[in-house]
Every structure is written in C-alpha cells, then in structure tokens.
Design a protein around this motif. Sequence first.
Motif, PDB file in Angstrom:
ATOM      1  N   SER A 283     -15.879  90.495  -5.534  1.00  0.00           N
ATOM      2  CA  SER A 283     -16.712  91.593  -5.553  1.00  0.00           C
ATOM      3  C   SER A 283     -17.311  92.391  -6.811  1.00  0.00           C
ATOM      4  N   GLU A 284     -16.619  91.839  -7.712  1.00  0.00           N
ATOM      5  CA  GLU A 284     -17.123  92.357  -9.314  1.00  0.00           C
ATOM      6  C   GLU A 284     -17.453  91.156 -10.108  1.00  0.00           C
ATOM      7  N   PRO A 285     -18.359  90.442  -9.860  1.00  0.00           N
ATOM      8  CA  PRO A 285     -18.590  89.094 -10.793  1.00  0.00           C
ATOM      9  C   PRO A 285     -18.645  89.633 -12.240  1.00  0.00           C
ATOM     10  N   VAL A 286     -19.574  90.499 -12.735  1.00  0.00           N
ATOM     11  CA  VAL A 286     -19.582  91.075 -14.034  1.00  0.00           C
ATOM     12  C   VAL A 286     -18.053  91.459 -14.546  1.00  0.00           C
ATOM     13  N   GLU A 287     -17.495  92.035 -13.680  1.00  0.00           N
ATOM     14  CA  GLU A 287     -16.200  92.462 -14.160  1.00  0.00           C
ATOM     15  C   GLU A 287     -15.169  91.100 -14.446  1.00  0.00           C
ATOM     16  N   GLU A 288     -15.166  90.274 -13.486  1.00  0.00           N
ATOM     17  CA  GLU A 288     -14.604  89.074 -13.762  1.00  0.00           C
ATOM     18  C   GLU A 288     -14.898  88.242 -15.036  1.00  0.00           C
ATOM     19  N   ILE A 289     -16.160  88.237 -15.191  1.00  0.00           N
ATOM     20  CA  ILE A 289     -16.751  87.634 -16.212  1.00  0.00           C
ATOM     21  C   ILE A 289     -16.255  88.211 -17.805  1.00  0.00           C
ATOM     22  N   LEU A 290     -16.330  89.541 -17.445  1.00  0.00           N
ATOM     23  CA  LEU A 290     -16.031  90.394 -18.859  1.00  0.00           C
ATOM     24  C   LEU A 290     -14.356  90.255 -19.120  1.00  0.00           C
ATOM     25  N   SER A 291     -13.854  90.219 -18.300  1.00  0.00           N
ATOM     26  CA  SER A 291     -12.211  90.055 -18.394  1.00  0.00           C
ATOM     27  C   SER A 291     -11.961  88.674 -18.978  1.00  0.00           C
TER      28      SER A 291
END
Length: 386
Positions: A283-291
Amino acid sequence: MDGRVDAIKFVHTADWHLGRRMISLRDSDGYPLQFRWAEDAGNQIADFAADFGADIVFLCGDILNRADPSPTVENILARILRRILSAGAKVVYLLGNHEVPREGDHPAKIYATLGIEGVIVADSAQVYPVELAGGRVLQVVALPYLYGVNPDEVLRELVAQVDPDKPAVVLAHAYVTGAKLSGSDASYVLEGPQISPATISDLPVDYVALGHIHRHQQVWTNPPAVYPGSIQRVTFAEADEQKGFVAGRIFLDTPRRVQWEFVPVSSVPFVKVEVDLTRGEVSEPVEEILSALEEVPAGAVAKLSVYLPRAISLPLVKIRKLARKSGIYLVAIEIHRVEMEEVPGHSAPRPTGDIVEDISRYVRSVRPDLVDELPQIIEVVREFID
Ligand SMILES: [Mn+2]
C-alpha cells in the motif's frame, strides 16, 4: 616491536586517482565530493605518517587520475604532500600510466622543477639513492609505467646496480601476472606490461612496493610484494573491498627483516539496497523503500534496486530528495518490472541532447546489466568530449 634495532619506517600507497569524478555529486561549495573523499584519505595517510614517524612515503603511481590535472586537483595533492613533508618524511613519487602525458611534461615534474626538497620524482627506470634522517640511505629501484619495454628485463638490469648489503626497495607501477583485479580494474590492465612472479622472487631487495591494481593484496612473500590498493571506492564493483594503505619497517639488523601491515582508511561506503514490492499487498511503496534505505549509513553512496509489479509507479524525484535528506547519496534507482518483457530497445528513453545524460538513461533503462560499468563508460565518453 623491537625498539632497539634501527629501522626504516615506510608508508606505501598508490592509485588515489585524484581528480576522478565518476559520480557527479558536489558539496554545497560546488566542490566535487569525490575530490573531497580522496583528499580526506590522503590526509589520513599524511597524519598516519606523522604519528608513525615515517622516514619515507612511497606514492606508487596513478596518484593523479590524469596527466593534465586541473589546478584544484594539483592543489589538493600539493596540500597533502606538504603535510607529509612537514611530518619529516621524504616522498618518492613514481609515475603511473594515468600520469604519462601524450606530449610535454608530466604533472609531478613541477616538484622537480621547483626543487621541492624531500620529493623525489621517479619518472625514469633507475636506482634512486634516497638519503634519510641519520645519514641512512635507502636504494629505491624505480620502475614507472613504461610503454614498449619488458619490465622483467628492466628490473633485472636495475637490481644489478643494487648493493645487497644496504637496504633496498623496488617501486613498480605494473600488473604482476596472476594478481587479482579489483571490481573496477578494467581488463585492459592485462594487456599492459606484466612483471612475472619469478622475477620478483629473485629481487635482492627488502620490499616490493606495487601500484596499478586497485585491490589490496600481497602477491609474493619473500621479498614481500604488495599492492596497497586504491584509497576510495570508485564504483559499486568495489563495494565489498576494504580500502587503505601499507605501513612497514625495514629492520637494519643482520640479516635485515621486514614487517608490514595494511592500514584501513575510512572510505565512503557504497551500498546496494534491494526492495522487493512484488510480494503481497503493497500500500505504501515509498514508505517501504525509505525504511529499506534506513539501513544505509549516512554519507554512503547507495544504489537502489526495486522490483515492482507493472501497475505501480514510483515518485523517483521524491525518493531521491528524501534519501538526500537522510544524508544518503542515492546515485541510481533501478526499476525491475517483473511482468515486463526484457526486450532490448523496448523502453529506450527519448534523447535530451546531453550525451552523458542520454547514455546514463539508456544504460539504466535498456542495459541494466551495464549499470556497474556506467561510471567507466561515462569517463570514456567525457574523455572523447574533452
Ligand atoms: Mn595504473
């Protein structure tokens, strides 16, 4: 360590490639970051030489990346050399292939022209007797990078002039047959002059200080023949290599003995990060990448590989900005669309008119297998443009 035996203390380094700029990152003053990194490593070596009380520092070639360095690059080198000289050490500057000019004078010659005391410019194959503190003399057999000669023959002729009762070292910028290449050593080093290990085994010297190969390694034991390797990573192909220099002592008892060790410098980490967003609901690809990027230490150079389902698109500019905010130099984002057929030419981007930019885009989108070599490709392109 035995403090009673007199010893010649040396520092041995090579392949700084000062002025190399494979990553187009600059600091807030507009100063290329790779210059800064090389200068930092050079300063660490100068500071070590001072603390260690080095008598002599061997610069074994390709200290500069080009035979016609910019004034900025020349001044970085001059500042580091000044630091080494004020520590009381002499410097032998051996010429590497990158410092051989097509015509005219090479870039280290200015130190000889100005008669800078303590800098020995070893630009020809000869034996340089170097006087050290306390009247001790070290015989330096210099084999700079030479075209059209047989290094084995030249070395044998030179060492015939060495007095075996006195300490001696060989400095050579060449490939020793069988040495393991670094991730970013181009295969053409294999086509240049080669020194055979058999020649090294016969050298009547205490230590063989090598340059040319960017991976640190010892290629012969007696006498010890060592590549210190380069001092900073230049591509992701070197991500796993430790960078540093060599420090050693030649003990002047009878028979003479040598001890050396590899000293790491703090080099900028290159980190590859893989994020797989093809499994389950994302649901949150950007969040996944940032983590995932949180694992990368601040100040590192990172390359991000993202595996994406076809339907999702990523805000690449935003990701770069956020990475930059957390202190990471995100130099490449590779997108792997798992449902997409990998057809060469399929997704070739439209040209922008900037050759370097176009080639980068082309390689990233059409030839991801070449991404590791992109810095070298760009360097060659820049040389053509120049
Ligand atoms: Mn070289």
